[in-house]
Design an enzyme around this catalytic site. Structure first.
Site, PDB file in Angstrom:
ATOM      1  N   CYS A 263       3.448  -2.195 -41.051  1.00  0.00           N
ATOM      2  CA  CYS A 263       3.673  -3.790 -40.933  1.00  0.00           C
ATOM      3  C   CYS A 263       5.166  -4.230 -41.252  1.00  0.00           C
ATOM      4  O   CYS A 263       5.632  -3.875 -42.270  1.00  0.00           O
ATOM      5  CB  CYS A 263       2.929  -4.326 -42.162  1.00  0.00           C
ATOM      6  SG  CYS A 263       3.245  -6.002 -42.486  1.00  0.00           S
TER       7      CYS A 263
ATOM      8  N   CYS B  28       5.830  -6.616 -44.095  1.00  0.00           N
ATOM      9  CA  CYS B  28       5.704  -5.745 -45.278  1.00  0.00           C
ATOM     10  C   CYS B  28       7.004  -5.111 -45.893  1.00  0.00           C
ATOM     11  O   CYS B  28       7.372  -5.015 -46.684  1.00  0.00           O
ATOM     12  CB  CYS B  28       4.537  -4.651 -45.296  1.00  0.00           C
ATOM     13  SG  CYS B  28       2.878  -5.552 -44.798  1.00  0.00           S
TER      14      CYS B  28
END
Length: 102
Positions: free
Chosen positions: A30, A33
């Protein structure tokens, strides 16, 4: 204080902490993230009054489901074992700190 890798085996001790807890739900693949992760690391090292943990949603799907994590990154603040704030999406450091202090 370093960041704790949280899983279903140590989650109960994290939940029972006397400290305010910040949980970062993430996945290695991600992009957002990866933007939030160093901020969470900084907050952990600069603020020993908080317990900071990261939960990989790919390896801990039960915990992600228990918190209703639908998108990542999701940040959760817990006090006295209860969720007091939950927010999805990348956030700047000051906004994360405001969640913790709120």
């Amino acid at each position: 204080m370093s960041v704790l890798s949280v899983n279903k085996h140590n989650f109960d001790s994290v939940k029972a902490s006397d400290k305010t807890v910040l949980l970062d739900f993430y996945a290695d693949w991600c992009g957002p993230c990866r933007m939030v992760s160093p901020l969470v690391d900084e907050i952990a090292s600069e603020n020993p009054q908080y317990l900071v943990g990261k939960i990989n949603v790919d390896s801990e799907p039960e915990l992600a489901q228990a918190f209703g994590v639908a998108s990542i990154p999701t940040l959760v603040v817990m006090k006295d074992g209860k969720t007091v704030h939950q927010s999805a999406g990348a956030k700047p450091k000051l906004q994360i700190l405001a969640m913790l202090e709120g």
